[in-house]
Enzyme design. Structure first.
Site, mmCIF file in Angstrom:
data_model
loop_
_atom_site.group_PDB
_atom_site.id
_atom_site.type_symbol
_atom_site.label_atom_id
_atom_site.label_comp_id
_atom_site.label_asym_id
_atom_site.label_seq_id
_atom_site.Cartn_x
_atom_site.Cartn_y
_atom_site.Cartn_z
ATOM 1 N N GLU A 8 -3.294 7.292 -5.367
ATOM 2 C CA GLU A 8 -3.208 6.367 -6.484
ATOM 3 C C GLU A 8 -4.327 6.659 -7.474
ATOM 4 O O GLU A 8 -5.503 6.625 -7.087
ATOM 5 C CB GLU A 8 -3.332 4.927 -5.968
ATOM 6 C CG GLU A 8 -2.988 3.869 -6.973
ATOM 7 C CD GLU A 8 -2.960 2.472 -6.345
ATOM 8 O OE1 GLU A 8 -3.825 1.662 -6.741
ATOM 9 O OE2 GLU A 8 -2.110 2.221 -5.473
ATOM 10 N N ARG B 109 0.849 -1.190 0.000
ATOM 11 C CA ARG B 109 0.000 0.000 0.000
ATOM 12 C C ARG B 109 0.886 1.241 0.000
ATOM 13 O O ARG B 109 1.906 1.303 0.694
ATOM 14 C CB ARG B 109 -0.923 0.022 1.225
ATOM 15 C CG ARG B 109 -2.033 -1.022 1.202
ATOM 16 C CD ARG B 109 -3.065 -0.718 0.121
ATOM 17 N NE ARG B 109 -4.189 -1.659 0.121
ATOM 18 C CZ ARG B 109 -4.267 -2.735 -0.643
ATOM 19 N NH1 ARG B 109 -3.270 -3.031 -1.459
ATOM 20 N NH2 ARG B 109 -5.333 -3.527 -0.582
ATOM 21 N N HIS C 280 -0.756 -0.703 -10.206
ATOM 22 C CA HIS C 280 -1.359 -1.631 -9.243
ATOM 23 C C HIS C 280 -1.687 -2.953 -9.933
ATOM 24 O O HIS C 280 -2.838 -3.408 -9.942
ATOM 25 C CB HIS C 280 -2.609 -1.003 -8.621
ATOM 26 C CG HIS C 280 -2.943 -1.578 -7.277
ATOM 27 N ND1 HIS C 280 -3.431 -0.819 -6.244
ATOM 28 C CD2 HIS C 280 -2.860 -2.847 -6.788
ATOM 29 C CE1 HIS C 280 -3.650 -1.583 -5.179
ATOM 30 N NE2 HIS C 280 -3.304 -2.814 -5.491
#
Length: 332
Positions: A272, A244, A291
């Site tokens: 993000e 994360r 991601h």
């Protein structure tokens, strides 16, 4: 005895991604299956419409949380199998109060993340990206990125013995490398059984050639890789984050990357995606990916695990990967 009714909430667009033919066959052997009719994951209204007849449900990314309103409309619901990573967003106090069993297929996803991490460890140790760019620009071995190094002679620092972290350990064993572990929930004895050296985070970042993050995003891990710790990282080290973005003080990371001291692979950022003008998009010693470390097109291992968890539940067998209230503060 009648079969239990299991509701699929993920939306038809995602069926091929989540469920294999084997998973559907297995599910239909022990359950009557009802389906959210939409293409996209069920929102709150769709859950309220779908779940009144359900004894259990399978959730995944983007399904609405099972809050008190949803559970009030689902009086028969006894089990939830989550076919994705973190289940935290889906759980409410009302669910715990009802005693509903919750399981997560996150360990199946963890294998994909670990495989990506191993790839980045190898690419980082060999310094393939900076050396490849150097050759593209006309050079050869006369580069500050040379010599590259072997994984076996590198010190790997893993932050977090999560499901992903433990899979990474399994994948690293053939390399016979030195592995340092920081995880406050792992005892020295358990670390020894895992074949790693348990150290504090400051020691890990000072000693490791490669630092890889596998901790959850919880209040105690926010910016755990602080400015002070980033400054302690070795020159020519590699930093990998497939966990994360909030684990790293990102402005401090950018300042350190601007010095050109080490290389970073970031599959997650905070925020993000990064802003269009973020230096993370332009600095030469960082690669940001969208991601993608987990499964992308084939997540069927998670669907199969979710089905197996529900088969076990209705057969009176113990769950493989239960989520319990006492674990809740430790999952991201």
């Amino acid at each position: 005895m009648p079969k239990p009714t299991i509701a699929i909430t993920i939306g038809h667009t995602h069926y091929a991604r989540i469920f294999s033919d084997a998973a559907w066959r297995e599910l239909n052997t022990f359950a009557d299956v009802i389906h959210h009719p939409g293409d996209d994951p069920a929102d709150k209204a769709a859950l309220i419409a779908l779940l009144p007849r359900a004894d259990a449900c399978i959730t995944s990314w983007d399904v609405a949380p099972l809050d008190a309103d949803v559970l009030a409309a689902a009086p028969q619901l006894r089990a939830l199998a989550h076919a994705a990573g973190s289940v935290k967003r889906f759980i409410s106090d009302a669910l715990w109060a009802r005693g509903i069993q919750v399981t997560s297929a996150g360990p199946a996803l963890a294998r994909d993340v670990a495989e990506t991490t191993l790839g980045l460890i190898i690419v980082g140790a060999k310094r393939i990206l900076p050396l490849g760019q150097h050759v593209r620009e006309g050079g050869w071995r006369e580069s500050s990125a040379w010599p590259s190094r072997e994984v076996s002679s590198s010190v790997i620092g893993l932050v977090g013995a999560s499901s992903v972290g433990r899979h990474v350990l399994d994948l690293l064993r053939p390399f016979r490398t030195t592995v340092l572990l920081y995880d406050p929930f792992v005892s020295t004895e358990e670390a020894a059984r895992l074949g790693v050296a348990k150290v504090e985070l400051a020691e890990l970042v000072r000693r490791a050639d490669i630092v890889s993050l596998h901790a959850p995003a919880v209040p105690s891990t926010y910016h755990m890789l602080s400015r002070a710790l980033l400054q302690e990282m070795q020159d020519d080290a590699v930093l990998i984050n497939t966990a994360r973005g909030a684990l790293i003080d990102e402005p401090a990371l950018i300042d350190e990357l601007r010095k050109g001291r080490f290389f970073a692979f970031l599959d997650v950022t905070d925020p993000e995606p990064p802003a269009l003008d973020s230096p993370l998009r332009s600095l030469p010693n960082v690669v940001v990916t969208p991601h993608l470390a987990g499964c992308i097109t084939d997540c069927t291992r998670m669907g199969e695990m979710a089905v197996e968890e529900l088969r076990r539940f209705f057969a009176g067998e113990p769950p493989l990967h239960p989520i319990t209230p006492d674990q809740f503060g430790r999952i991201g």
